[in-house]
Motif scaffolding. Structure first.
Motif, PDB file in Angstrom:
ATOM      1  N   THR A   1      -9.994  32.830 -40.730  1.00  0.00           N
ATOM      2  CA  THR A   1      -9.557  33.132 -41.957  1.00  0.00           C
ATOM      3  C   THR A   1     -10.504  33.157 -43.319  1.00  0.00           C
ATOM      4  OG1 THR A   1      -8.646  31.217 -42.352  1.00  0.00           O
ATOM      5  CG2 THR A   1      -7.255  33.025 -41.039  1.00  0.00           C
ATOM      6  N   LYS A   2     -11.521  32.128 -43.049  1.00  0.00           N
ATOM      7  CA  LYS A   2     -12.183  31.810 -44.260  1.00  0.00           C
ATOM      8  C   LYS A   2     -13.762  32.310 -43.988  1.00  0.00           C
ATOM      9  CE  LYS A   2      -9.551  27.867 -45.696  1.00  0.00           C
ATOM     10  NZ  LYS A   2      -9.654  26.066 -45.988  1.00  0.00           N
ATOM     11  N   ASN A   3     -14.000  32.814 -42.513  1.00  0.00           N
ATOM     12  CA  ASN A   3     -15.345  33.154 -42.283  1.00  0.00           C
ATOM     13  C   ASN A   3     -16.180  31.945 -42.289  1.00  0.00           C
ATOM     14  OD1 ASN A   3     -14.820  35.765 -41.537  1.00  0.00           O
ATOM     15  ND2 ASN A   3     -14.912  36.624 -43.649  1.00  0.00           N
ATOM     16  N   THR A   4     -15.726  30.784 -41.706  1.00  0.00           N
ATOM     17  CA  THR A   4     -16.551  29.735 -41.734  1.00  0.00           C
ATOM     18  C   THR A   4     -16.718  28.927 -40.229  1.00  0.00           C
ATOM     19  OG1 THR A   4     -14.921  28.162 -42.262  1.00  0.00           O
ATOM     20  CG2 THR A   4     -16.033  28.898 -44.242  1.00  0.00           C
ATOM     21  N   MET A   5     -17.758  28.404 -40.011  1.00  0.00           N
ATOM     22  CA  MET A   5     -17.879  27.674 -38.823  1.00  0.00           C
ATOM     23  C   MET A   5     -18.780  26.658 -39.204  1.00  0.00           C
ATOM     24  SD  MET A   5     -20.724  29.954 -37.036  1.00  0.00           S
ATOM     25  CE  MET A   5     -22.151  30.733 -37.517  1.00  0.00           C
TER      26      MET A   5
ATOM     27  N   ALA B   1     -20.900  29.246 -44.224  1.00  0.00           N
ATOM     28  CA  ALA B   1     -20.211  30.268 -44.757  1.00  0.00           C
ATOM     29  C   ALA B   1     -20.714  31.588 -44.759  1.00  0.00           C
ATOM     30  CB  ALA B   1     -20.039  29.746 -46.234  1.00  0.00           C
ATOM     31  N   ALA B   2     -19.956  32.653 -44.250  1.00  0.00           N
ATOM     32  CA  ALA B   2     -20.493  33.836 -44.121  1.00  0.00           C
ATOM     33  C   ALA B   2     -19.669  34.757 -45.063  1.00  0.00           C
ATOM     34  CB  ALA B   2     -20.123  34.377 -42.713  1.00  0.00           C
TER      35      ALA B   2
ATOM     36  N   ILE C   1     -18.546  41.924 -43.138  1.00  0.00           N
ATOM     37  CA  ILE C   1     -18.118  41.213 -41.729  1.00  0.00           C
ATOM     38  C   ILE C   1     -17.094  42.131 -40.932  1.00  0.00           C
ATOM     39  CG2 ILE C   1     -17.733  39.205 -40.727  1.00  0.00           C
ATOM     40  CD1 ILE C   1     -18.355  37.780 -42.953  1.00  0.00           C
ATOM     41  N   SER C   2     -17.637  42.507 -39.891  1.00  0.00           N
ATOM     42  CA  SER C   2     -16.705  43.218 -39.160  1.00  0.00           C
ATOM     43  C   SER C   2     -17.238  43.304 -37.609  1.00  0.00           C
ATOM     44  CB  SER C   2     -16.382  44.658 -39.367  1.00  0.00           C
ATOM     45  OG  SER C   2     -17.574  45.394 -39.432  1.00  0.00           O
ATOM     46  N   ASP C   3     -16.296  43.632 -36.670  1.00  0.00           N
ATOM     47  CA  ASP C   3     -16.767  43.775 -35.262  1.00  0.00           C
ATOM     48  C   ASP C   3     -17.666  42.470 -34.897  1.00  0.00           C
ATOM     49  OD1 ASP C   3     -16.695  47.082 -36.032  1.00  0.00           O
ATOM     50  OD2 ASP C   3     -15.337  46.057 -34.952  1.00  0.00           O
ATOM     51  N   ILE C   4     -17.573  41.519 -34.958  1.00  0.00           N
ATOM     52  CA  ILE C   4     -18.310  40.218 -34.517  1.00  0.00           C
ATOM     53  C   ILE C   4     -18.493  40.009 -33.161  1.00  0.00           C
ATOM     54  CG2 ILE C   4     -18.306  37.679 -34.606  1.00  0.00           C
ATOM     55  CD1 ILE C   4     -17.221  37.728 -37.207  1.00  0.00           C
ATOM     56  N   TYR C   5     -19.612  40.253 -32.676  1.00  0.00           N
ATOM     57  CA  TYR C   5     -20.037  39.817 -31.226  1.00  0.00           C
ATOM     58  C   TYR C   5     -19.998  38.579 -30.900  1.00  0.00           C
ATOM     59  CZ  TYR C   5     -22.742  39.984 -26.957  1.00  0.00           C
ATOM     60  OH  TYR C   5     -23.172  39.561 -25.638  1.00  0.00           O
TER      61      TYR C   5
END
Length: 119
Positions: free
Chosen positions: A75-79, A23-24, A28-32
């Motif tokens: 949408t949830k900033n999870t992986m 969980a992030a 958070i922006s401009d994810i590379y």
């Protein structure tokens, strides 16, 4: 600042499965790129799987291809990392990673979660 928190590690028998989550939160922006790395005792940290935003593709280490699968929920900033057919050599501390920025990229790491594959 970005915070990453992993969960889901543990002890599993060879051939078993585990699912790791990350969980992030924060700015958070401009994810590379975002993905998973692992480090076994006495070894360097190595890439397991990573998603590169620019090519919209997920890249896997040869050692885990066909066994591990990475997924994301933007949408949830999870992986998540679904690990199947686990082998003893998959034992390591697994780290969640996120790289963001345009001209200057910054990498963030989670605290790591232990995965042990043993009978």
């Amino acid at each position: 600042q970005v915070q990453l928190v992993e969960s889901g590690g543990g002890l599993v028998q060879p051939g078993g499965s585990l699912r790791l989550s990350c969980a992030a939160s924060g700015s958070i922006s401009d994810i590379y790129a975002m993905g998973w790395y692992r480090q076994a005792p006495g070894k360097q940290r190595e890439l397991v799987a990573t998603f590169i935003t620019a090519d919209e593709g997920t890249h896997y280490a040869d050692s885990v291809k066909g066994r591990f699968s990475m997924s994301r929920d933007n949408t949830k900033n999870t992986m998540q990392l679904q690990m199947n057919s686990l082998k003893p050599e998959d034992s390591a501390v697994y780290y969640c990673n996120l790289v963001q920025g345009l001209a200057i990229k910054t990498a963030y790491w989670g605290q790591g979660t232990q995965v042990t594959v043993s009978s």
